[in-house]
Design a protein around this motif. Structure first.
Motif, PDB file in Angstrom:
ATOM      1  N   LEU A  47      -4.374  11.298   5.209  1.00  0.00           N
ATOM      2  CA  LEU A  47      -3.519  10.715   3.876  1.00  0.00           C
ATOM      3  C   LEU A  47      -2.890   9.352   4.179  1.00  0.00           C
ATOM      4  N   PHE A  48      -3.097   8.391   3.230  1.00  0.00           N
ATOM      5  CA  PHE A  48      -2.402   7.122   3.333  1.00  0.00           C
ATOM      6  C   PHE A  48      -1.871   6.802   2.165  1.00  0.00           C
ATOM      7  N   TYR A  49      -1.183   5.631   2.093  1.00  0.00           N
ATOM      8  CA  TYR A  49      -0.648   5.248   0.636  1.00  0.00           C
ATOM      9  C   TYR A  49      -1.061   3.920   0.158  1.00  0.00           C
ATOM     10  N   PHE A  50      -1.129   4.176  -1.152  1.00  0.00           N
ATOM     11  CA  PHE A  50      -1.533   2.865  -1.994  1.00  0.00           C
ATOM     12  C   PHE A  50      -0.049   2.473  -2.852  1.00  0.00           C
ATOM     13  N   VAL A  51       0.192   1.105  -2.405  1.00  0.00           N
ATOM     14  CA  VAL A  51       1.486   0.664  -2.967  1.00  0.00           C
ATOM     15  C   VAL A  51       1.221  -0.731  -3.902  1.00  0.00           C
ATOM     16  N   VAL A  52       1.797  -0.479  -5.174  1.00  0.00           N
ATOM     17  CA  VAL A  52       2.058  -1.829  -6.039  1.00  0.00           C
ATOM     18  C   VAL A  52       3.292  -2.282  -6.118  1.00  0.00           C
ATOM     19  N   ARG A  53       3.260  -3.506  -6.081  1.00  0.00           N
ATOM     20  CA  ARG A  53       4.339  -4.261  -6.088  1.00  0.00           C
ATOM     21  C   ARG A  53       4.207  -5.531  -6.924  1.00  0.00           C
ATOM     22  N   ASN A  54       5.464  -5.929  -7.622  1.00  0.00           N
ATOM     23  CA  ASN A  54       5.519  -7.294  -8.258  1.00  0.00           C
ATOM     24  C   ASN A  54       5.964  -8.198  -7.187  1.00  0.00           C
ATOM     25  N   THR A  55       5.230  -9.259  -6.976  1.00  0.00           N
ATOM     26  CA  THR A  55       5.434 -10.443  -6.120  1.00  0.00           C
ATOM     27  C   THR A  55       4.856 -11.762  -6.576  1.00  0.00           C
ATOM     28  N   ASN A  56       5.014 -12.376  -5.721  1.00  0.00           N
ATOM     29  CA  ASN A  56       4.681 -14.031  -6.037  1.00  0.00           C
ATOM     30  C   ASN A  56       3.701 -14.284  -4.631  1.00  0.00           C
ATOM     31  N   GLU A  57       2.983 -15.366  -4.886  1.00  0.00           N
ATOM     32  CA  GLU A  57       2.024 -15.700  -3.846  1.00  0.00           C
ATOM     33  C   GLU A  57       2.721 -15.846  -2.321  1.00  0.00           C
ATOM     34  N   LYS A  58       3.878 -16.753  -2.312  1.00  0.00           N
ATOM     35  CA  LYS A  58       4.873 -17.078  -1.094  1.00  0.00           C
ATOM     36  C   LYS A  58       5.150 -15.625  -0.483  1.00  0.00           C
ATOM     37  N   GLN A  59       5.765 -14.766  -1.210  1.00  0.00           N
ATOM     38  CA  GLN A  59       6.233 -13.704  -0.732  1.00  0.00           C
ATOM     39  C   GLN A  59       5.078 -12.681  -0.185  1.00  0.00           C
ATOM     40  N   PHE A  60       4.041 -12.534  -0.930  1.00  0.00           N
ATOM     41  CA  PHE A  60       2.895 -12.041  -0.401  1.00  0.00           C
ATOM     42  C   PHE A  60       2.214 -12.564   0.747  1.00  0.00           C
ATOM     43  N   MET A  61       2.081 -13.725   1.191  1.00  0.00           N
ATOM     44  CA  MET A  61       1.487 -14.218   2.323  1.00  0.00           C
ATOM     45  C   MET A  61       2.645 -14.051   3.379  1.00  0.00           C
ATOM     46  N   ALA A 104       2.916 -11.731 -10.056  1.00  0.00           N
ATOM     47  CA  ALA A 104       1.408 -11.321  -9.548  1.00  0.00           C
ATOM     48  C   ALA A 104       1.588  -9.817  -9.203  1.00  0.00           C
ATOM     49  N   LEU A 105       0.527  -8.825  -9.053  1.00  0.00           N
ATOM     50  CA  LEU A 105       0.605  -7.706  -8.434  1.00  0.00           C
ATOM     51  C   LEU A 105       0.021  -7.958  -7.291  1.00  0.00           C
ATOM     52  N   ALA A 106       0.805  -7.191  -6.301  1.00  0.00           N
ATOM     53  CA  ALA A 106       0.209  -7.052  -4.917  1.00  0.00           C
ATOM     54  C   ALA A 106      -0.102  -5.377  -4.434  1.00  0.00           C
ATOM     55  N   LEU A 107      -1.332  -5.471  -3.945  1.00  0.00           N
ATOM     56  CA  LEU A 107      -1.851  -4.151  -3.834  1.00  0.00           C
ATOM     57  C   LEU A 107      -1.964  -3.916  -2.365  1.00  0.00           C
ATOM     58  N   TYR A 108      -1.149  -2.819  -1.745  1.00  0.00           N
ATOM     59  CA  TYR A 108      -1.334  -2.482  -0.214  1.00  0.00           C
ATOM     60  C   TYR A 108      -1.826  -1.088   0.001  1.00  0.00           C
ATOM     61  N   PHE A 109      -2.290  -1.174   1.213  1.00  0.00           N
ATOM     62  CA  PHE A 109      -2.842   0.280   1.510  1.00  0.00           C
ATOM     63  C   PHE A 109      -2.347   0.379   3.068  1.00  0.00           C
ATOM     64  N   LEU A 110      -1.508   1.365   3.012  1.00  0.00           N
ATOM     65  CA  LEU A 110      -0.597   1.654   4.363  1.00  0.00           C
ATOM     66  C   LEU A 110      -1.602   2.768   5.018  1.00  0.00           C
ATOM     67  N   PHE A 111      -2.367   2.184   5.812  1.00  0.00           N
ATOM     68  CA  PHE A 111      -3.008   3.037   6.623  1.00  0.00           C
ATOM     69  C   PHE A 111      -2.300   3.205   8.130  1.00  0.00           C
ATOM     70  N   THR A 112      -2.673   4.309   8.949  1.00  0.00           N
ATOM     71  CA  THR A 112      -2.149   4.476  10.177  1.00  0.00           C
ATOM     72  C   THR A 112      -2.517   3.421  11.094  1.00  0.00           C
ATOM     73  N   GLN A 113      -3.643   2.946  11.033  1.00  0.00           N
ATOM     74  CA  GLN A 113      -4.018   1.918  11.932  1.00  0.00           C
ATOM     75  C   GLN A 113      -4.715   0.875  10.906  1.00  0.00           C
ATOM     76  N   PRO A 114      -3.541  -0.224  10.387  1.00  0.00           N
ATOM     77  CA  PRO A 114      -4.043  -1.410   9.398  1.00  0.00           C
ATOM     78  C   PRO A 114      -4.905  -1.900  10.332  1.00  0.00           C
ATOM     79  N   GLY A 115      -5.845  -2.724   9.353  1.00  0.00           N
ATOM     80  CA  GLY A 115      -6.551  -3.757   9.879  1.00  0.00           C
ATOM     81  C   GLY A 115      -6.315  -4.968   9.024  1.00  0.00           C
ATOM     82  N   MET A 116      -7.275  -5.718   9.100  1.00  0.00           N
ATOM     83  CA  MET A 116      -6.887  -7.314   8.742  1.00  0.00           C
ATOM     84  C   MET A 116      -6.845  -7.240   7.002  1.00  0.00           C
TER      85      MET A 116
END
Length: 124
Positions: A47-61, A104-116
């Motif tokens: 199992l891993f997690y999909f996260v959706v968050r309201n953000t802007n480009e600066k925060q995202f980076m 903007a919407l930021a989509l994140y995938f929280l894996f056990t071993q995250p890649g790039m």
């Protein structure tokens, strides 16, 4: 590998942009539907997690994986968090969120071993 059907949500994005462009008052865009299908071997079949968050480009980076994970599972809710969803490899899942009227919407995938490529920015 995680697959999000962009073409399935594209008409919703287009409709939301047209509604906002034609109106002087900000109009809430319609809900967005994400179809997530992860291969069986994704995250070593865990199992891993999909996260959706309201953000802007600066925060995202600037935000790190650990910062996003902390916000996703914090006892104090992050007002920018639009959804934290469990993803089971090999199972098609559909998640719906109410997008913000701005930002903007930021989509994140929280894996056990995250890649790039653990995050993606969608501008509205």
């Amino acid at each position: 590998m995680v697959q999000i059907s962009f073409w399935k949500i594209f008409p919703t994005f287009l409709a939301a942009i047209l509604l906002v462009a034609c109106s002087s008052d900000p109009v809430a865009p319609p809900p967005l539907e994400f179809n997530i299908t992860a291969e069986h071997k994704a995250n070593d079949n865990r199992l891993f997690y999909f996260v959706v968050r309201n953000t802007n480009e600066k925060q995202f980076m600037l935000e790190s994986y650990q910062e996003i994970a902390n916000k996703a599972f914090s006892k104090e809710p992050d007002p920018a968090m639009l959804g934290v969803f469990s993803v089971v490899p090999g199972v098609k899942q559909v998640y719906t969120i109410d997008p913000p009227t701005q930002g903007a919407l930021a989509l994140y995938f929280l894996f056990t071993q995250p890649g790039m490529q653990w995050k993606k920015l969608l501008t509205l």
